[in-house]
Design a protein around this motif. Sequence first.
Motif, PDB file in Angstrom:
ATOM      1  N   CYS A  72     -30.792  65.622 -20.802  1.00  7.07           N
ATOM      2  CA  CYS A  72     -30.304  66.518 -19.737  1.00  7.07           C
ATOM      3  C   CYS A  72     -29.857  67.894 -20.252  1.00  7.07           C
ATOM      4  N   HIS A  97     -14.841  63.448 -26.000  1.00 13.98           N
ATOM      5  CA  HIS A  97     -15.462  63.913 -24.765  1.00 13.98           C
ATOM      6  C   HIS A  97     -16.750  64.672 -24.984  1.00 13.98           C
ATOM      7  N   VAL A  98     -16.849  65.336 -26.117  1.00 12.32           N
ATOM      8  CA  VAL A  98     -17.997  66.213 -26.326  1.00 12.32           C
ATOM      9  C   VAL A  98     -19.239  65.418 -26.747  1.00 12.32           C
ATOM     10  N   GLU A 146     -21.732  55.110 -25.914  1.00 10.31           N
ATOM     11  CA  GLU A 146     -22.171  55.887 -24.763  1.00 10.31           C
ATOM     12  C   GLU A 146     -20.949  56.236 -23.946  1.00 10.31           C
ATOM     13  N   ARG A 147     -20.803  57.493 -23.607  1.00  7.03           N
ATOM     14  CA  ARG A 147     -19.665  57.903 -22.799  1.00  7.03           C
ATOM     15  C   ARG A 147     -19.920  57.522 -21.350  1.00  7.03           C
ATOM     16  N   ILE A 183     -24.694  65.788 -27.912  1.00  4.37           N
ATOM     17  CA  ILE A 183     -23.498  66.599 -27.625  1.00  4.37           C
ATOM     18  C   ILE A 183     -23.546  67.027 -26.162  1.00  4.37           C
ATOM     19  N   ASP A 184     -22.415  66.976 -25.496  1.00  2.21           N
ATOM     20  CA  ASP A 184     -22.383  67.333 -24.080  1.00  2.21           C
ATOM     21  C   ASP A 184     -22.303  68.847 -23.894  1.00  2.21           C
ATOM     22  N   ALA A 185     -23.296  69.532 -24.429  1.00  3.08           N
ATOM     23  CA  ALA A 185     -23.363  70.985 -24.329  1.00  3.08           C
ATOM     24  C   ALA A 185     -24.766  71.405 -24.755  1.00  3.08           C
ATOM     25  N   ARG A 216     -28.973  68.824 -23.199  1.00  2.70           N
ATOM     26  CA  ARG A 216     -27.919  68.813 -24.220  1.00  2.70           C
ATOM     27  C   ARG A 216     -28.520  69.005 -25.618  1.00  2.70           C
ATOM     28  N   HIS A 258     -20.581  73.099 -30.176  1.00  7.08           N
ATOM     29  CA  HIS A 258     -19.400  72.627 -29.446  1.00  7.08           C
ATOM     30  C   HIS A 258     -18.755  71.441 -30.169  1.00  7.08           C
ATOM     31  N   THR A 298     -21.822  62.421 -25.947  1.00 10.23           N
ATOM     32  CA  THR A 298     -22.212  61.506 -24.863  1.00 10.23           C
ATOM     33  C   THR A 298     -22.860  60.230 -25.408  1.00 10.23           C
ATOM     34  N   HIS A 299     -23.624  60.342 -26.494  1.00 15.14           N
ATOM     35  CA  HIS A 299     -24.288  59.168 -27.064  1.00 15.14           C
ATOM     36  C   HIS A 299     -24.237  59.224 -28.586  1.00 15.14           C
TER      37      HIS A 299
END
Length: 446
Positions: A93, A429-430, A443-444, A412-414, A95, A419, A432-433
């Motif tokens: 997505c 939080h940053v 997995e977040r 990474i969620d960015a 990231r 990040h 995701t997997h």
Amino acid sequence: MSGRKGNNEGVDEGGREMLLLVKGAQQVVRVAGAGERVKLGASMGDLAIISATQHDGVSIAVQQDGKIAWVGPDSEVGAKFPGARWGRVVEACGRAVVPGLVDAHTHPVWAGDRVHEFALKVAGASYLEVHEAGGGINYTVEQTRAASEDHLLNLLLPRLTRMATAGTTLAECKSGYGLEVETELKMLRVLERARPLAPLTISSTFCGAHSVPKGLSAEAATRLVVEQQLPAVVEARDKGQVAVDSIDVFCESGVFNVAQTRTILEAGRRHGLRLNFHADELTPLAGAEMGASLGAEAMSHLEEISEEGVRAMAKAGSVAVLLPTTALVLRLPLPPARAMIQAGVPVALGSDFNPNAFCLSMPLVMHLACVMMRLSPNEALTAATLHAAHALGKAHQHGSIEPGKMADLVIIDAPRWDHLVYQLGGNDHVITHVIRAGKVIHERHN
Ligand SMILES: [Zn+2]
């Protein structure tokens, strides 16, 4: 199963069983070079990033054995793997994806935390003063000797899980809170039992020379390590009871001097162990020069390394494993990271997780390396992946995103990978997997 087996390039005409497809990434940060295992000097900051185009994300295809088969544009996956059946598809997505982090220095097997020493240290007590007040490593040794193997395993596994949650997929794990045959073997057996249960890959190091046991001289302790502990560890290794990659010594004033350290390392070398030891941490002893003369694969700490030591490490190709958490907690001077990189020393990072520096997060370590030691974020990532894997002799399988290596990945969620370093302490939080050998191990869920 139907279909023909794919060839080495991952191209298949008949529909192949594949383990995992990560698709739709904005950045795949490969940290790869042209076959090189380390990135020296200015090349340390070159991350070999593949970026998405406006219409096309980046995919990573993983084959059944957990190795990366291919990295390329989403739009080419169909042609590369026609009719493939993917065990799992992870949508990135937009990231960023980086290699699984490698922690090149940890002491994770022990009982009895040292939370009570924290206030003393904050109030200004030195390492030695804590030691003399009955704390420090001797306290951990007593607790670890008394603990059962099951208890140590139950303490170890959640620590390894927390490391993995923060992105670590390969960690060096030392023994060294036994300082005698029985407990050192117990610690190595605990690591062996953890191997199939832990979410990350373990590289074991025998560190029986971590400290001089109470009541012994360093000379006597050296003899015990060489004549009793090491032979017992090698015997257990040769019988297939424990796997041990490296040998470690705490080379320090008041612990093992340079000559004693050399004796222990040479004995380890004769048994085929890699040399990876604590050098020049609190006192400038020219430990790095000695290690380089033995061709040591890695040395840790190096806060007090000399200029000559830096040159010697560069010449020998020894990896410098820098540990910013220890320098932070003990308020030590910092190792000359920039001079090391300039001189061509491969610099790696480790958490130094131990009861004195309770840190399980490599993103935090990378952040500290940037702020305290002035590594660039790019250099910190190379240090915490490819170079750390090289320090452990595992760079042929780990540390970069390249076909043929294990699919150890962190999402990474960015859209920008950095990040991970920028968000101080925010790695829960940053990320995701976390993927190890093509399997999602964390997995977040939000
Ligand atoms: Zn250490």
